[in-house]
Design an enzyme around this catalytic site. Structure first.
Site, PDB file in Angstrom:
ATOM      1  N   GLY A 126       0.811  -1.205   0.000  1.00 27.55           N
ATOM      2  CA  GLY A 126       0.000   0.000   0.000  1.00 27.55           C
ATOM      3  C   GLY A 126       0.844   1.254   0.000  1.00 27.55           C
ATOM      4  O   GLY A 126       1.196   1.774   1.057  1.00 27.55           O
ATOM      5  N   PRO A 130      -4.775   8.668  -3.096  1.00 31.09           N
ATOM      6  CA  PRO A 130      -5.530   9.474  -4.062  1.00 31.09           C
ATOM      7  C   PRO A 130      -4.806  10.735  -4.517  1.00 31.09           C
ATOM      8  O   PRO A 130      -4.962  11.172  -5.661  1.00 31.09           O
ATOM      9  CB  PRO A 130      -6.824   9.812  -3.296  1.00 31.09           C
ATOM     10  CG  PRO A 130      -6.996   8.652  -2.367  1.00 31.09           C
ATOM     11  CD  PRO A 130      -5.615   8.262  -1.944  1.00 31.09           C
ATOM     12  N   GLN A 341      -4.310  -4.236 -35.220  1.00 33.41           N
ATOM     13  CA  GLN A 341      -4.430  -3.822 -36.618  1.00 33.41           C
ATOM     14  C   GLN A 341      -4.326  -5.016 -37.560  1.00 33.41           C
ATOM     15  O   GLN A 341      -5.083  -5.138 -38.533  1.00 33.41           O
ATOM     16  CB  GLN A 341      -3.339  -2.800 -36.954  1.00 33.41           C
ATOM     17  CG  GLN A 341      -3.536  -2.080 -38.279  1.00 33.41           C
ATOM     18  CD  GLN A 341      -4.710  -1.111 -38.236  1.00 33.41           C
ATOM     19  OE1 GLN A 341      -5.131  -0.672 -37.169  1.00 33.41           O
ATOM     20  NE2 GLN A 341      -5.255  -0.783 -39.406  1.00 33.41           N
ATOM     21  N   HIS A 343      -5.128  -8.066 -36.923  1.00 31.69           N
ATOM     22  CA  HIS A 343      -6.343  -8.876 -36.784  1.00 31.69           C
ATOM     23  C   HIS A 343      -7.574  -8.192 -37.372  1.00 31.69           C
ATOM     24  O   HIS A 343      -8.624  -8.832 -37.520  1.00 31.69           O
ATOM     25  CB  HIS A 343      -6.610  -9.181 -35.305  1.00 31.69           C
ATOM     26  CG  HIS A 343      -5.797 -10.317 -34.762  1.00 31.69           C
ATOM     27  ND1 HIS A 343      -4.444 -10.235 -34.545  1.00 31.69           N
ATOM     28  CD2 HIS A 343      -6.158 -11.571 -34.383  1.00 31.69           C
ATOM     29  CE1 HIS A 343      -4.005 -11.389 -34.053  1.00 31.69           C
ATOM     30  NE2 HIS A 343      -5.025 -12.213 -33.957  1.00 31.69           N
ATOM     31  N   GLY A 344      -7.470  -6.892 -37.659  1.00 31.79           N
ATOM     32  CA  GLY A 344      -8.614  -6.184 -38.211  1.00 31.79           C
ATOM     33  C   GLY A 344      -9.787  -6.179 -37.243  1.00 31.79           C
ATOM     34  O   GLY A 344      -9.612  -6.009 -36.037  1.00 31.79           O
ATOM     35  N   GLU A 368       3.988   1.123 -11.250  1.00 29.78           N
ATOM     36  CA  GLU A 368       5.355   1.002 -10.720  1.00 29.78           C
ATOM     37  C   GLU A 368       6.302   2.023 -11.352  1.00 29.78           C
ATOM     38  O   GLU A 368       7.453   1.732 -11.685  1.00 29.78           O
ATOM     39  CB  GLU A 368       5.879  -0.426 -10.879  1.00 29.78           C
ATOM     40  CG  GLU A 368       5.094  -1.402 -10.010  1.00 29.78           C
ATOM     41  CD  GLU A 368       5.846  -2.669  -9.689  1.00 29.78           C
ATOM     42  OE1 GLU A 368       7.063  -2.623  -9.471  1.00 29.78           O
ATOM     43  OE2 GLU A 368       5.189  -3.723  -9.632  1.00 29.78           O
ATOM     44  N   GLU A 372       7.269   8.810 -17.570  1.00 31.76           N
ATOM     45  CA  GLU A 372       7.924  10.086 -17.268  1.00 31.76           C
ATOM     46  C   GLU A 372       8.879   9.948 -16.084  1.00 31.76           C
ATOM     47  O   GLU A 372       9.995  10.490 -16.091  1.00 31.76           O
ATOM     48  CB  GLU A 372       6.865  11.151 -16.983  1.00 31.76           C
ATOM     49  CG  GLU A 372       6.035  11.567 -18.185  1.00 31.76           C
ATOM     50  CD  GLU A 372       4.989  10.542 -18.587  1.00 31.76           C
ATOM     51  OE1 GLU A 372       4.473  10.631 -19.714  1.00 31.76           O
ATOM     52  OE2 GLU A 372       4.676   9.643 -17.776  1.00 31.76           O
TER      53      GLU A 372
END
Length: 386
Positions: A126, A130, A341, A343-344, A368, A372
């Site tokens: 943890g 927020p 792409q 597989h369309g 993780e 940036e």
């Protein structure tokens, strides 16, 4: 150090074992779990019986006596098929058990590690809040010592493995004091599941990783013994910087697996799918896409194995871990887009694995340490402080 990252016989045997498990056990079942947003307990139990949760830990604590390279190999092979299962293992080991092993007392190790290594219980980490993600130093959760107890108050969010039926503990970072100049002293404290005042919210509705467990946690006057302090008081921030450095190698291995899985599925589809009277793989446009995807997955694999080898041999690896995580997560997103792409229209259908891979890839550029943040770390390791 040698840059030969070919696997030893032992590591290759592990790779083949996990590859077989992923294709024979995970692949046929995981799609249904994913669509129901349901945690795959039976698959996780089997992973525990295989010893995957104990891969990098000593046998004296119930582990397999392996190393971080072994963990990465397992993560890559699992993620070639499904990332929800892979992230359950990654978080259970790198974020759940590794802090206890790296910083815990002998009593804490013997109490928690055997059950985590066997997969009997999962641990969670943890850190994120927020209003405190990349800025982990902005932690607002507090832990005040009252006699022989810590009293914890605060909220954590986006915590993997924190609300399953087999979650045994969450290690939380909390402010336990202030320095003379007012800076927060952040410590790590083990909170067992079911502790009064510790509330686990309902699972998030997520874009991807839908067969993994992710929750918000709240702590309202949660009391745990002072002995639940993990490591030294005030060293929690430094501890988890180290844990995150290691975890980036694991995420890189997972991202590499997803990228390679996109190649696997697209190559199979390109050979089977026919258009204008011939397999679409006969078209140079498809061939070039697949060649680029294979190149990226191969280079990604070299990057995470290099970082893992440095970690295992005791060499500095912070920059290499950040490089691997940054590159591998970018490659995962690129390959998932190209696989869709190729597989369309079928690539947009959830019955095809690439649809899951496309949905699962983006979080790899965020979790993780965002891309940036990785660039910041790399620049600092190059001597550019800024």
């Amino acid at each position: 150090m040698s840059l030969d990252h070919r696997l030893s016989a032992e590591h290759e045997e592990l790779r083949r074992t996990v590859e077989e498990f992923a294709h024979d056990v995970v692949a046929p079942k995981i799609g249904d779990f994913y669509e129901r947003h349901e945690f795959p307990y039976e698959i996780v139990r089997e992973m525990g019986r295989m010893g995957l949760f104990g891969l990098p830990f000593p046998e004296e604590y119930g582990g397999m006596g392996g190393d971080y390279l072994a963990l990465g190999i397992a993560l890559e092979e699992l993620a070639r098929v499904d990332s929800s299962v892979a992230i359950t293992l990654e978080a259970g080991v790198s974020l759940g058990a590794m802090p206890v092993y790296s910083f815990g007392t002998e009593e804490q190790k013997r109490e928690w590690l055997p059950r985590m290594c066997s997969g009997e219980i999962l641990g969670a980490f943890g850190l994120t809040e927020p209003e405190c993600g990349s800025d982990a130093g902005g932690t607002r959760t507090t832990a005040v010592r009252e006699g022989d107890q810590w009293v914890i108050n605060g909220t954590k969010c986006f915590i993997t493995n924190s609300g399953t039926d087999i979650t045994g503990l969450v290690t939380v970072t909390a402010v336990t004091g202030r320095t003379e100049d007012g800076r927060p002293l952040i410590s790590s404290i083990i909170v067992p599941s079911g502790t009064p005042g510790f509330t686990v919210a309902e699972p998030y509705s997520k874009v991807g990783w839908n067969a993994s467990d992710t929750r918000e946690l709240s702590f309202a006057d949660v009391r745990v013994p002072v002995e639940n302090l993990l490591g030294e008081e005030g060293r929690g921030y430094a501890q988890f910087l180290r844990i995150l450095d290691e975890g980036r190698i694991a995420i890189s291995a997972l991202a590499t697996g997803l990228a390679q899985g996109c190649v696997d599925e697209s190559l199979r589809y390109a050979k089977e799918r026919r258009a204008f009277g011939r397999p679409i793989g006969d078209n140079q446009a498809i061939q070039f896409k697949l060649a680029d995807m294979e190149m990226k997955a191969h280079t990604s694999r070299l990057a995470w194995r290099d970082a893992a080898s440095r970690l295992v041999s005791g060499e500095p690896f912070k920059k290499e871990a950040a490089l691997a995580k940054l590159y591998s997560s970018t490659v995962a997103v690129d390959n998932a887009r190209e696989a869709t792409q190729i597989h369309g229209g079928y690539g947009f259908m959830n019955e095809f694995p690439v649809a899951r891979m496309w949905r699962d890839s983006k979080i790899l550029e965020i979790g993780e340490g965002t891309s940036e943040v990785q660039r910041m770390l790399i620049a600092r390791e190059m001597g550019l402080m800024g």
